[in-house]
Design an enzyme around this catalytic site. Structure first.
Site, mmCIF file in Angstrom:
data_model
loop_
_atom_site.group_PDB
_atom_site.id
_atom_site.type_symbol
_atom_site.label_atom_id
_atom_site.label_comp_id
_atom_site.label_asym_id
_atom_site.label_seq_id
_atom_site.Cartn_x
_atom_site.Cartn_y
_atom_site.Cartn_z
ATOM 1 N N ARG A 4 0.829 -1.233 0.043
ATOM 2 C CA ARG A 4 -0.231 0.112 0.066
ATOM 3 C C ARG A 4 0.730 1.197 -0.108
ATOM 4 N NH1 ARG A 4 -3.489 -2.850 -1.396
ATOM 5 N NH2 ARG A 4 -5.609 -3.155 -0.660
ATOM 6 N N GLU A 31 -3.574 7.253 -5.553
ATOM 7 C CA GLU A 31 -3.896 6.588 -6.779
ATOM 8 C C GLU A 31 -5.060 7.011 -7.595
ATOM 9 O OE1 GLU A 31 -3.823 2.473 -5.800
ATOM 10 O OE2 GLU A 31 -1.801 2.580 -5.028
ATOM 11 N N HIS A 56 -0.789 -0.288 -9.781
ATOM 12 C CA HIS A 56 -1.435 -1.063 -8.824
ATOM 13 C C HIS A 56 -2.034 -2.298 -9.411
ATOM 14 C CE1 HIS A 56 -3.487 -1.069 -4.644
ATOM 15 N NE2 HIS A 56 -3.308 -2.255 -5.169
HETATM 16 C C1 DGY Z 1 -5.614 -6.088 -2.629
HETATM 17 O O1 DGY Z 1 -6.360 -7.033 -3.246
HETATM 18 O O2 DGY Z 1 -5.488 -5.575 -1.699
HETATM 19 C C2 DGY Z 1 -4.416 -5.499 -4.020
HETATM 20 O O3 DGY Z 1 -4.072 -4.503 -3.547
HETATM 21 C C3 DGY Z 1 -5.300 -5.386 -5.204
HETATM 22 O O4 DGY Z 1 -5.656 -6.696 -5.708
#
Ligand code: DGY
Length: 307
Positions: free
Chosen positions: A224, A253, A272
């Site tokens: 993240r 983002e 992402h």
């Molecule tokens: C999640 O699943 O948390 C990822 O960041 C996106 O697939």
């Protein structure tokens, strides 16, 4: 005996861009379940607007930092998520990003198109190999373990991991050693962020952390964006305090086109896409739907956040 609803009335958002917040707040009213993504902030306001009949929030993601889980717990709302299914895809993308960053693939590729490629030269476009390096993983859950397993064939000297509690058995499988965060910062040639975003990990990579890192350290983040203080990262990259960074996640983002990070050569940024392989995403979407059906029937969900 399961009493899954035979028919559900579903309101859907049809665009690929996230549902606008005002629309989410309006449309969630009166619903029994909410199927959401990491782009939807599910907070008190959304839960209030949904109303007391809301039984379940299911996210098509493994991360659930966008959901106020404490508020869900207080209201008896169950929370579903999609762990496991995306582990391999995310580990694979992490390796791809790591290799693109340490071997400068995007920078080198640009040279092919912009005339920078004049001839083969001994030290031109050299990067820093994984072989003989020390790799630190912040977080050693399912994804961290799979990343470690994929790094092993590249012959690092050592893999270390930082977690609150020891994962002795899992670590033995990849010969990883537990270290505290400071030791990881001081000793690593590569640091891979694969932890959840929590109050404890929020901006844990700050100016003080970058000061402790080796100048040749490469930071990879597929977890993240919030784990990294991005201004401090920019300074660390610009001043060569660290060598490079590979980011699949940023704050915010999408990253605005005028973000200073985009001007640097020593950073690789992806939008992402950690779990973005077709089968993985299809299965994530099916699990999310099944989580909702199970919750509505009062059954065990396939993957439920422990509240
Ligand atoms: C999640 O699943 O948390 C990822 O960041 C996106 O697939």
């Amino acid at each position: 005996m399961s009493s899954q609803p035979k028919v559900c009335q579903v309101t859907t958002w049809h665009e690929t861009n996230p549902v606008p917040r005002s629309e989410l707040i309006r449309e969630v009213a009166g619903k029994d379940a909410l199927y959401c993504a990491l782009t939807d902030k599910v907070d008190k306001e959304v839960l209030d607007s949904a109303g007391p009949q809301l039984k379940c929030v299911a996210t098509i993601s493994v991360g659930y930092d966008h959901i106020d889980v404490e508020e869900c717990r207080k209201r008896g709302i169950r929370v579903g998520f999609t762990p496991d299914v995306l582990t391999d895809a995310t580990a694979e993308l992490t390796l791809a990003l790591l290799l693109a960053t340490n071997r400068r693939l995007f920078e080198a590729n640009k040279q092919v198109y912009n005339g920078g490629w004049k001839s083969w030269a001994p030290m031109w476009m050299c990067g820093q190999g994984l072989k003989g390096s020390r790799v630190g993983l912040l977080g050693f859950g399912r994804i961290g373990q799979e990343i470690a397993a994929r790094i092993v064939p590249f012959k690092p000297t050592e893999i270390t991991y930082t977690t609150r509690s020891l994962r002795t058995k899992e670590a033995a499988a990849v010969n990883a050693r537990h270290v505290d965060f400071d030791e990881m910062l001081r000793e690593s040639d590569f640091i891979v962020v694969c932890c959840a975003l929590t109050p404890e990990t929020k901006e844990i990579f700050n100016a003080a952390a970058f000061q402790k890192m080796k100048p040749n350290c490469i930071l990879i983040n597929t977890a993240r964006g919030g784990v990294v203080d991005q201004k401090a990262l920019y300074e660390a990259l610009k001043t060569k305090r660290i060598l490079a960074a590979g980011l699949d996640v940023t704050t915010p983002e999408p990253l605005p086109l005028d973000d200073p990070l985009l001007k640097l050569d020593n950073v690789v940024i992806l939008p992402h896409i950690g779990s973005a392989d077709i089968e993985t995403r299809k299965e994530m979407s099916r699990i999310t739907a099944r989580n909702i059906l199970a919750a509505l029937a009062g059954d065990k969900m396939e993957a439920e956040v422990k509240l």
